[in-house]
Scaffold this active site. Structure first.
Site, PDB file in Angstrom:
ATOM      1  N   LYS A   1       0.819  -1.218   0.000  1.00 40.55           N
ATOM      2  CA  LYS A   1       0.000   0.000   0.000  1.00 40.55           C
ATOM      3  C   LYS A   1       0.851   1.265   0.000  1.00 40.55           C
ATOM      4  O   LYS A   1       0.356   2.341  -0.316  1.00 40.55           O
ATOM      5  CB  LYS A   1      -0.970  -0.021   1.174  1.00 40.55           C
ATOM      6  CG  LYS A   1      -2.063  -1.058   0.961  1.00 40.55           C
ATOM      7  CD  LYS A   1      -3.220  -0.918   1.925  1.00 40.55           C
ATOM      8  CE  LYS A   1      -4.342  -1.865   1.556  1.00 40.55           C
ATOM      9  NZ  LYS A   1      -4.009  -3.290   1.866  1.00 40.55           N
TER      10      LYS A   1
HETATM   11  C1  PLP Z   1      -4.619  -4.355   1.278  1.00 37.77           C
HETATM   12  C2  PLP Z   1      -3.829  -5.606   1.240  1.00 37.77           C
HETATM   13  C3  PLP Z   1      -4.158  -6.660   0.369  1.00 37.77           C
HETATM   14  C4  PLP Z   1      -5.373  -6.629  -0.523  1.00 37.77           C
HETATM   15  O1  PLP Z   1      -5.321  -5.666  -1.543  1.00 37.77           O
HETATM   16  P1  PLP Z   1      -6.686  -5.147  -2.235  1.00 37.77           P
HETATM   17  O2  PLP Z   1      -6.273  -4.098  -3.177  1.00 37.77           O
HETATM   18  O3  PLP Z   1      -7.527  -4.617  -1.095  1.00 37.77           O
HETATM   19  O4  PLP Z   1      -7.323  -6.316  -2.877  1.00 37.77           O
HETATM   20  C5  PLP Z   1      -3.346  -7.784   0.360  1.00 37.77           C
HETATM   21  N1  PLP Z   1      -2.271  -7.872   1.177  1.00 37.77           N
HETATM   22  C6  PLP Z   1      -1.916  -6.883   2.029  1.00 37.77           C
HETATM   23  C7  PLP Z   1      -0.734  -7.058   2.907  1.00 37.77           C
HETATM   24  C8  PLP Z   1      -2.665  -5.712   2.088  1.00 37.77           C
HETATM   25  O5  PLP Z   1      -2.320  -4.746   2.958  1.00 37.77           O
END
Ligand code: PLP
Length: 429
Positions: free
Chosen positions: A105
């Site tokens: 993220k």
């Molecule tokens: C947010 C997140 C996901 C999922 O991603 P999306 O875009 O919400 O599908 C997977 N793994 C981690 C570690 C995350 O923080």
């Protein structure tokens, strides 16, 4: 280039407005009105993430002023790598956890911060980014916006319900980033944020802006590493690279689909879900039935009503067309635990529960004849973030990455409030 709402009831806007608004006025999500041709061939064979990000931003901006700032935005945002490590001749791990909060993220958040500070400009009104978090998103947003002029951040998290490391990532910043420890659950935090946006006068007074994964400003940067790694595989072996993507709100998966749509040499895309299997059930029954989330080891994917599904439904309106475009798998906690153990035994790999979800789904597909050609398992978080789950399974301690260690050394501070919008408002009076 212009953007329309998935619900079709809002006027078309340019990219800056779509980023600034987050959600369209009709409650839908912004998607490109058309898909003008993108020249993948025009990218240099060794293009860096930064160069690919700038090219994508220029493409998605069109005649929006952000196009002129594309190189600067990409330069600000991509200060950390995405790298593929080969496990075998046809399998690699795409590691996306080398940013400031050790999860993928960071890419979306830092690009959004760089874009919004250009949109805000030096003279525009101060913006307030309001974000509810169950742990990871808030940390990435706080790290990315810390110190950005003209922008304040308020992060709301449920008191006592995030891990000590996550709490430190939310509370250690100071300056323009304020953390609110809410006496309630994550749903309460989300409710307060939603109430603030729905409260027109408040939204206008504070120039509220959203940084969650429905914002198109997070999708553009998330395309870059799918683009780069697929180009590399294509150059090295003339084959398309297929991905298994750990999925919750489906923002990451949408970005991968968009990269393929632009013409990057991407083969299959497989969504990897935990026990929250709304998408798998849709594939099996043909009925879209969102539900409450269930708690799993891969907690950042505990989503029963994925917000970006609206973008996928818009692109692939029938269940049949979606099935053609994307494959899906879902696994339970026992399978995640077993895969963490096996990953360590077989490859010496240490995977976080989200990455292990994808690795498990890859292993099952391989057993049943996955399509030939190279595959990449997407690694979304550093295992040290989930040490209390992973360490007992592999029987040894996990070293902390430097970025997380430096966060743990800083003092944290949060304002404790009841789960009421009025209390948040009072804190800003
Ligand atoms: C947010 C997140 C996901 C999922 O991603 P999306 O875009 O919400 O599908 C997977 N793994 C981690 C570690 C995350 O923080």
């Amino acid at each position: 280039m212009r953007y329309l709402s998935t619900r079709g009831q809002s006027p078309a806007v340019d990219l800056s407005a779509a980023i600034r608004q987050g959600l369209a006025p009709d409650g839908g999500l912004y998607v490109p009105q058309a898909w003008p041709a993108f020249s993948v061939e025009a990218l240099a064979p060794e293009a860096s993430l930064e160069q690919i990000a700038a090219a994508l931003l220029r493409h998605f901006a069109g005649d929006d002023p952000l196009a002129a700032a594309a190189t600067a935005v990409a330069g600000d945002a991509f200060g950390f790598p995405a790298q593929v490590r080969a496990l075998s001749s046809d399998l690699g791990i795409l590691e996306l956890f080398h940013g400031p909060t050790a999860a993928f993220k960071d890419f979306g958040a830092s690009f959004l911060a760089a874009s919004l500070s250009r949109i805000q400009g030096v003279t525009g009104p101060r913006m307030l980014i309001l974000v509810a978090t169950s742990g990871d998103t808030g940390g990435a947003v706080a790290a990315a916006f810390h110190g950005k002029p003209g922008i304040d951040v308020a992060v709301l998290y449920p008191k006592g319900l995030v891990s000590p490391l996550q709490e430190r990532q939310l509370t250690c910043w100071g300056g323009n980033v304020r953390a609110f420890s809410v006496r309630g659950t994550f749903d309460d935090c989300q409710r307060i944020v939603k109430a603030a946006f729905d409260h027109g006068a408040l939204a206008d007074r504070f120039h509220l802006c959203s940084a969650n994964s429905i914002n198109i400003g997070r999708l553009v940067p998330q395309m870059t590493y799918f683009a780069q790694s697929s180009l590399q595989a294509w150059r090295q072996r003339g084959e398309k690279l297929s991905f298994v993507v750990p999925s919750g709100n489906l923002g990451h998966a949408t970005a991968c689909v968009w990269a393929r749509r632009l013409g990057f040499p991407i083969g299959e895309i497989v969504l990897a879900h935990n026990a929250n299997k709304t998408v798998l059930d849709y594939y099996e029954t043909g009925e879209w039935r969102p539900r409450a989330s269930v708690h799993t080891l891969a907690s950042a994917m505990d989503v029963g009503d994925p917000s970006n599904a609206e973008r996928l439904h818009h692109m692939y309106p029938s269940v049949e067309s979606l099935r053609q475009a994307l494959a899906v798998g879902a696994v339970d906690d026992d399978a995640i635990r077993a895969r963490i153990r096996r990953g360590f035994e077989e490859y010496g790999e240490i995977w976080c529960p989200h990455t292990a979800t994808a690795a498990e789904i890859y292993a099952r597909r391989k057993l049943h004849g996955a399509s030939p050609g190279p595959w990449a398992i997407v690694a979304t978080a550093h295992p040290a973030k989930f040490a209390e789950i992973v360490e007992p399974l592999i029987g040894r301690p996990i070293a902390m990455p430097a970025a997380l260690e430096s966060v743990m050394e800083r003092a944290g501070a949060a304002t404790e409030i009841n789960a009421e919008l009025a209390e948040l408002e009072a804190a800003f009076a």
